[in-house]
Design a protein around this motif. Sequence first.
Motif, PDB file in Angstrom:
ATOM      1  N   SER A   1      -7.382   1.645  -6.847  1.00  0.00           N
ATOM      2  CA  SER A   1      -6.977   3.044  -6.750  1.00  0.00           C
ATOM      3  C   SER A   1      -8.200   3.923  -6.590  1.00  0.00           C
ATOM      4  O   SER A   1      -9.278   3.636  -7.129  1.00  0.00           O
ATOM      5  CB  SER A   1      -6.202   3.458  -8.005  1.00  0.00           C
ATOM      6  N   GLU A   2      -8.026   5.027  -5.872  1.00  0.00           N
ATOM      7  CA  GLU A   2      -9.111   5.982  -5.685  1.00  0.00           C
ATOM      8  C   GLU A   2      -9.372   6.795  -6.945  1.00  0.00           C
ATOM      9  O   GLU A   2     -10.315   7.588  -6.999  1.00  0.00           O
ATOM     10  CB  GLU A   2      -8.767   6.908  -4.511  1.00  0.00           C
TER      11      GLU A   2
ATOM     12  N   LYS B   1      -3.578   7.376  -3.694  1.00  0.00           N
ATOM     13  CA  LYS B   1      -3.647   6.236  -2.789  1.00  0.00           C
ATOM     14  C   LYS B   1      -3.862   4.970  -3.601  1.00  0.00           C
ATOM     15  O   LYS B   1      -4.779   4.881  -4.425  1.00  0.00           O
ATOM     16  CB  LYS B   1      -4.807   6.419  -1.793  1.00  0.00           C
TER      17      LYS B   1
ATOM     18  N   VAL C   1       0.874   5.781  -0.382  1.00  0.00           N
ATOM     19  CA  VAL C   1       0.284   7.100  -0.588  1.00  0.00           C
ATOM     20  C   VAL C   1       1.409   7.973  -1.109  1.00  0.00           C
ATOM     21  O   VAL C   1       2.458   8.073  -0.474  1.00  0.00           O
ATOM     22  CB  VAL C   1      -0.293   7.687   0.717  1.00  0.00           C
TER      23      VAL C   1
ATOM     24  N   ASN D   1      -3.688   0.538  -3.232  1.00  0.00           N
ATOM     25  CA  ASN D   1      -3.496  -0.731  -2.527  1.00  0.00           C
ATOM     26  C   ASN D   1      -3.328  -1.840  -3.552  1.00  0.00           C
ATOM     27  O   ASN D   1      -3.975  -1.825  -4.615  1.00  0.00           O
ATOM     28  CB  ASN D   1      -4.694  -1.053  -1.632  1.00  0.00           C
TER      29      ASN D   1
ATOM     30  N   SER E   1       0.852  -1.180   0.000  1.00  0.00           N
ATOM     31  CA  SER E   1       0.000   0.000   0.000  1.00  0.00           C
ATOM     32  C   SER E   1       0.887   1.228   0.000  1.00  0.00           C
ATOM     33  O   SER E   1       1.937   1.238   0.651  1.00  0.00           O
ATOM     34  CB  SER E   1      -0.918   0.010   1.228  1.00  0.00           C
TER      35      SER E   1
END
Length: 981
Positions: A553-554, A526, A506, A528, A504
């Motif tokens: 992903s966001e 961000k 950021v 994961n 993960s």
Amino acid sequence: MKLRYYHRFMLIAIMAFGYTSSSYAQVSENLPDYKTDSLYKDSLNRIKEKPLRYIGFNRQDSVLITSSISTLKGDVLTKNFNTNLSNKLYGRLAGLTVAQGGNEPGLDGAGLFSRGLSSYQSNVNREPLIIIDGFIGSYELLVAEEIEEISLLKDASALAIYGFRGANGVLLVTTKRGKKGPLAVSFSSQLGFNQATMLPKTLNSFQYATLFNEASVNDGRAPFYDATTLEAYRTGSNPILFPNVNWYDEALRNTAPISNYNLNFKGGDNNVKYFVALNAINQQGLLKNFGDNDLESRNSTYSRYNLRSNVEVNITKRFTATLLLGGNVENKANPFQITTGGTFAALASTPPNAFPVRIPNGSLTFDGNPIPNGSYGGTIGLTNPIANLAGTGFFEYGATTFQSVFNLKHELDFITKGLSVSGAVSFNNYFQGGSAKTKQVQRYSVLNNNGNALYVPVLVEPNLILSGQELFPGENRTFGLQSSLNYNRTFGKHAVTATAFFNSDVNNIIRVQPTTSAANNAFPYKTNGGGSRVTYVNSNKYIAELSLGFMESENFAKSNRLGFFPAASLGWIASNESFLKNNQTVSFLKFRGSFGLTGNDNIGGRFLFESRYPNGDSYYFGPNATTLSASINQGRLANPNITWEKEKVANIGVDAIFFNQLKLSVDAFNRDRYDLLPEINASGGLVSNGSIPSFLGFNQIPLINQGKVNNKGFEATLGYTTKASSKLTFYADANIFYAKSNIDFNAEAPSLNPGLLKTGLPIGVPFGLRSLGLFQSQADVDASPKPIGANVKIGDIKYADLGGPNGTPDGIIDGNDNVVIGNPGLPNLSLGLNSGFKYKGFDIDFVVQAVTNRSVFLTGSYFNQFQNANGTASGIALERWTPETAATAEFPRLSLDGNQNNYRFSSFYVRDGSFIKLRSLELGYSLNKSLISKIKITNARVFVNGTNLLSIDKIPYGDPESFGTGYPPLQSYSLGLRVGF
């Protein structure tokens, strides 16, 4: 130094000579090191140790690797003297294309591309993902002395575990570790200088004025300069009233010093191993040292200081902790502006006869006021480049980079043999800030008053006091976590290796001034992800591997964030079969193949699944429609189903060693990328958007994943190293790479002109008008199609009328006549050769790179004579068309008018960008160890080094990778010493 070549086959012939490879430079991950490989002993019966290679989230025996991976040892990069690591990679790795970027010290990073291009999105990052010691990072500021190896992961078997970050390839950079043994100290010092490989061709004032008159006459006007003025320029009788200035000579020096110092420590025992490196690089720019003469100016300089500390501690026999720390500090300074772009633009755009550089000491203004000594000439419309450098202040900035990884590993043999677990955390930070100190400098225009110079101040009330401004800082941070469960065990003839991991991170948190609009766009990225890889080996012959990556992903809608990326590969070590054992010819032979899915989430913007309302608008309310109110309107329509690009990759390869000396590795690949968005321009709009009626309430149609691109090709490495017993050690390592892309579908707007469509063509091909040469008669001008509004004359460029609004020739030259006029700028065929020899204490090493099937375009003020605001021309103007040079002219007639015909994007200015370059050459001598051991020195070597020494190409106007009027490409010469204790 530049040479020209005229036959394409020469490029291939030169590179084919000595197609050989070595363990000194590039090695294929799929080829064993026959000096250490354990499985290779089945062929040679003399190998004991297993060389483990980094393959992404784990290490693996090099013989068992069935993926396509190329690896380069860091030590070989020390023989190329460049301050940016990317510029040391030319011609080094099969499948890696290195595209030259800028040339200014500190701003000279190159672009990297793995196996060509598979995306037509030119405004996004299409370079490989950079992984440093297992985490995302920036590699350009690392130094070769701290690098253990660099690996390029290329096929789906290696890339699938990187999810939708892997489709453009992955570059793994592994820094050095300590080794068991006594303290070993290494020191190196390298001193030298840079110089420009070539500067733009310039005109003297007599040539300039003569050509200016010619251009004026061509436009139907009288000559601008009279005979007396021309003669004064020719003789140089009055350099104040009739100046003759070579601005490049005034601003630049012939050479600029560069230095590199490095100090390494490594060693360890059963409990602790360590590696520490210190490095200092200093590079001065080509600008003269104006800061030496004025405290309110600065010399052009760049410096960087690197620190690396890698420590591994065995806390117990089964529990290990590793701390990797790296960082650097950069400092850069320039007079006038923060970069030299404005300076070189001024050097190119200031005519040689505009004004004298300086006003003679003791001069008076037109009204009798004394002029300070050392004052500068100038005009209201033209700036004085030398005055800018010496008297308008300076810019300075500094940057710090910090990279860290802390890893814990525990062997779980007490549960089952071969099981281990590890966890790692990483924190990387980059910070940049600077300051600007600026002021004005008075300039004096020179008027001719009956043969006497009359000086008039340009600025009425100049601000001569230095004032300061802090430049807003930028800060990027990356925080990452990883955990993995590993298993490695052999059961008789069966061997199993497995890895399962989670990661993960950021990253890219950008700190900007809170009062700016950019502060609202600095959202963190961000991601994961995780995955697994399982490798099964039977009898040291048959290999099967399955891998799976997943990632979310966001950047995508909640219902569409998670992706899965499977891959599989097979391998067969044929040399371990009974029919090839102990074969004297075939020492090693392996076949391999892979297929899988990768992805790319860098698709042209963030949160493209959302609706945006970015545009201000107005609307009239009320019965009389007189009330105007502010409002907003919708931008692009949202598409919640937007997703990442996907790519199916197939790869087959063979690796072989013959006669225990000759290594061969060949790969063929096919990449099918799909779910691409339509081509997006730099502002985020569609390149082919069409017209959207305003009554619909939005201004852009929604984006849909429907583009398709195919990219296929091959690569090969061939290497040779003489036997260790030979007195003369010869080694060579050659590679060749070819890739061809094709846009299968691009969602282009329909067109009646098929020549305007990109579908079915390679990525990046240039579109423009097709030139038919230069007009040689008025009859030809009258009978030929021409652009609307262009006053075309003899000596102008003639274009082919190929299309019109209805798809057929219409007698008008315009954008409807555009067709493909060359090859992409990125070459699809690259070759590299690293070779050398050692004899007694002497050694030589060199790197040659060659590329072909690329085009370059001659553009800008350097080639567009008298077309800029200052009316400047370059030495290229001497090759223009005139009635006398009609048969040999390289460029069209001269004109002072804004020519609507001659400077269109056309095949007339397209040139073959192929080249062969000698990237580095180093000659060294190692002192006799029996002599230096008496003073406790283990090794000592002196050497001379040259970088970018030779270019064989077809571009006489500059470097084929970087020509024009910007910071010139550099070559370096240096002398160095390396000592070990």
